[in-house]
Scaffold this active site. Structure first.
Site, PDB file in Angstrom:
ATOM      1  N   GLN A 104     -25.252 -18.097  17.635  1.00 19.40           N
ATOM      2  CA  GLN A 104     -25.431 -18.232  19.074  1.00 19.40           C
ATOM      3  C   GLN A 104     -24.582 -17.180  19.775  1.00 19.40           C
ATOM      4  OE1 GLN A 104     -27.561 -21.266  20.243  1.00 19.40           O
ATOM      5  NE2 GLN A 104     -28.176 -20.586  18.203  1.00 19.40           N
TER       6      GLN A 104
ATOM      7  N   ALA B 276     -27.041 -29.335  25.551  1.00 20.75           N
ATOM      8  CA  ALA B 276     -27.434 -28.384  24.510  1.00 20.75           C
ATOM      9  C   ALA B 276     -27.481 -26.947  25.050  1.00 20.75           C
ATOM     10  CB  ALA B 276     -28.778 -28.786  23.936  1.00 20.75           C
ATOM     11  N   HIS B 277     -27.754 -26.023  24.146  1.00 21.42           N
ATOM     12  CA  HIS B 277     -27.742 -24.599  24.525  1.00 21.42           C
ATOM     13  C   HIS B 277     -28.782 -24.276  25.595  1.00 21.42           C
ATOM     14  CE1 HIS B 277     -30.153 -23.714  20.547  1.00 21.42           C
ATOM     15  NE2 HIS B 277     -30.641 -24.739  21.182  1.00 21.42           N
ATOM     16  N   ASN B 278     -28.336 -23.445  26.537  1.00 21.92           N
ATOM     17  CA  ASN B 278     -29.206 -22.919  27.595  1.00 21.92           C
ATOM     18  C   ASN B 278     -29.681 -23.954  28.606  1.00 21.92           C
ATOM     19  OD1 ASN B 278     -29.976 -21.058  24.922  1.00 21.92           O
ATOM     20  ND2 ASN B 278     -29.472 -19.973  26.801  1.00 21.92           N
TER      21      ASN B 278
END
Lengths: 356, 356, 356
Positions: free
Chosen positions: B200, B241-243
């Site tokens: 990431q 979570a991511h983004n």
């Protein structure tokens, strides 16, 4: 400022692609099609991203041979069979990693512990009696590796992780921050209206290439061990209770919980916030969609779901009232009554016809 | 023993109220109407609390002008427009805080890190390469502020917090104990039945006045950043979570999880244990009641709910059987059959009438 | 290698059993019937385990007098009334524990703190101002015991635990790794579209014999205290919000959350992932099955459940459509229509009979 720089020829070599562009071009990072600048590389993950690819300012695009033909020849490309996989591989090249070996002087390492020369042990980490830390493994600051724990090669154990209960981790295992492995399972014998603690004597066995997110709990077994097989990947805030056994390459998303002694097969996917009861069995290749509630064994592969979906709240309240009626009014009985009435009506109609 | 002492005149000044009482009276703490003693101050949050206010032993009551007229003149009062807000403000005056500046000698601070003189860094905290810690920010013991992280002014970072992934925090941000910010998102490319890790490369951007509870996970983005806008407040054990991108002043209660790349608007309220799928959009001013399950975008503001509510278990089992029938017996078809039968009966009845 | 060794006579004495076997036999561990070897001891938890007991290689079996009569006399037995309880007791004898007293030289203990001579304080633990640590209590590495916290006798506080908010813990309390006790509750006053923090001034009171798992959050109260009564046991990843009050011997399984100010009675059992709303009351002796959603007080003891169970996904989608119809088509109305139609048909039939 969070990524490495690489020559385009090297990047192409890494993904075993074919280069349509300048070998000496300096790639300064990976980015999405929308965000990429002319020094960055992006990827086209299928036909539907072509419009965005045309508009993208990315200096280089990773793409299949077929799709590249639909784009202008003026851009630079890396041709591969699987652009998404190539992207996944490239992220590793652009990742900035911390220190790779050495022991910070504030780390506490028990004299009986065996730490590979190529390992890194961060500030204030504590490595207990008889621990083993393998080659090139990185233990970040404040980690607690308790007595008897063994960690394989090329592992990454992030800050504030607690590993106890004599857990054994394979190679290339990644454990993210503040996760707890090998803590005591929730085992109590009820007797005379009190709970009597069952000290947990089993351990945790974690295979190779396992990934565990942040703030997870993987409990040690009661007598036998809790098992995560090779290739298992686990997201954040996941609970794995004592004596659970998870098969190879199964993926478990955030906020899920697996109760004690349950066996989950290979290549399963549990989406977020699933709950699986204890002492049951899930077959290989089972997918559970988000917030699934599994109280009985699932013996056939397939996709399973639970829950009501979401409702505007007024409508939801009416639905909940409907559910209470549903408990008392079996629909199959309504259908039988309808069938019976239909028969009665047909009988009446034929009577009427006869008497015409 | 857990609160400060203040003169009543000072307390009144803090909340910009009007004092009906003795300026020199020493207030020894805040308490609820039931628990307050004669040295403590309490507040009357509306008409319905008047009976409790009459019985309360509190030495001073914070109250509106209107409600005060219904209470005896023998007591002391602070008159304000919004007693609940005044109470919120006063809690800060009575809060006992720890040390406010200085660096404990056991803290490890990288030579390239910039730490404001007015900041406090607790025991065994680790501040990495190129970190920036702003004025009057307090970093509690054992916190890990990893390479490249920036923390603004007047922030509070509690013990065992891990901040990594080059996250940037604004001013007046509070992060409670054992939370992880900037850890790796759950990104894997499936290929040949295995999971291939996507390192990431994105980061986390956290605005001003953001509050994050204990044991939360805020993952760094895959390529672009995860974003918490100004004024966002988050309870304990929450997964972002991511983004994910969360709009200003949105509140998220404990045990909730937001899956990757979802965008949540401004001024939303997610009650406890909500689950929101990835890659969807929630409009501004949306409220989700507890345990809501959102799998599709919500484009209109309003209140949404999920779940069955709770049942006595025998009744619940009958309801679950009913749900299985519901999948096979569409209610709209039952209604159509009833309508059809009704028509048939009416036709029969008119036939009978004609033949009378 | 994870268990102690004991003479069989000692083991028998510990569980106050009757020995049928050799007093000097050396027991090298506890194991399940399937996994036990000839040096290990196992237990027969009821009639249905007799077939496994016959096949077991265990050197000794813990069993009731009645069941022992159905097994060969050639084996060794310990006769007790309650084999499961005896097993629970024996796990303690076979548990390997860490160091029991002394203060590691890297621990930071405030000069005003009172630490019993028989206590153990691990590496990098931080014990703040005015803390009290009782006799034989073990505080593991990296624990943070913040200002004003008191921990009773014979407690176990594992690594990376944060205890703050002037929490008071009784005797024999166990708190597992990375749990946070006494952190700030989620209290904000909304005003002019912003959230105004309410500093939390209450504390946490934890009784005797309480057990709290890993990665839990037990928030301090807003003004009054959050209370866990004697004998409460809590699994991992559980959220207990501010001012919750939990009665004696109540058990709460993993991933559950209790919202603010809710009162839960004695001897309740909450299975995994339950969600209980704030400001409600649960009576004594209530059991909630897994993933229960409780939004209203439960005033009668009994077992309660929520959720849809799990469906094969295609079937689930049909059920969800059915739920949307259920909101608009009250089943009780359908039943009334059926009753009405039935009456009409009976009337028609009697008309036809009369005219025969």
């Amino acid at each position: 400022m969070n990524q490495q720089h690489h020559k385009l020829s090297n990047v192409t070599h890494l993904v075993q692609g074919e280069l349509l562009g300048s070998a000496d071009f300096l790639v300064q990072g990976l980015a999405s099609l929308e965000q990429a600048n002319e020094n960055q590389i992006s990827f086209v993950n299928g036909q539907k991203y072509l419009p965005q690819a045309i508009l993208s300012k990315a200096g280089v695009l990773i793409i299949t041979s077929d799709l590249q033909k639909e784009l202008p020849k003026t851009k630079q490309y890396i041709i591969v069979d699987n652009p998404y996989l190539a992207f996944a591989q490239l992220t590793h090249a652009f990742e900035i990693q911390g220190q790779h070996s050495g022991i910070e002087e504030t780390a506490q390492i028990h004299s009986s512990a065996i730490v590979a020369d190529s390992a890194y042990i961060g500030h204030y980490a504590v490595i207990g009696e008889n621990c083993v830390i393998g080659d090139a493994t990185r233990i970040q600051s404040h980690a607690k590796i308790d007595r008897g724990v063994e960690v394989g090669k090329n592992c990454f154990i992030d800050s504030h992780v607690t590993i106890t209960g004599c857990a054994k981790l394979g190679d290339r295992v990644r454990v993210h921050a503040n996760t707890v492995i090998g803590s005591e399972g929730f085992g109590f014998a009820p007797y005379q209206a009190k709970w009597h603690r069952i000290a947990q004597l089993g351990s945790v066995q974690i295979g190779n290439d396992v990934r565990i997110g942040s703030n997870c709990c993987i409990d040690r077994g009661a007598l036998d061990d809790t098992i995560l097989s090779n290739g298992v990947i686990i997201d954040n805030l996941v609970q794995i209770a004592h004596n659970v056994n998870i098969g190879e390459n199964t993926a478990i998303a955030a906020n899920s919980g697996i109760a004690g002694s349950t066996v989950i097969g290979k290549n399963c996917i549990l989406a977020g916030a699933c709950g699986v009861s204890g002492h049951i069995k899930i077959a290989d290749n089972v997918t559970l969609t988000g917030m699934s509630m599994v109280t009985k064994s699932i013996l056939e592969s397939g996709t399973y779901s639970s829950g009501t979906g979401s409702f505007e709240s007024k409508q939801w309240r009416k639905m909940v009232i409907g559910l209470r009626q549903l408990a008392d009014v079996p629909l199959t009985k309504l259908v039988k009554r309808l069938d019976h009435i239909q028969t009665q009506i047909e009988s009446i109609e034929s009577t009427l016809k006869m008497r015409k």
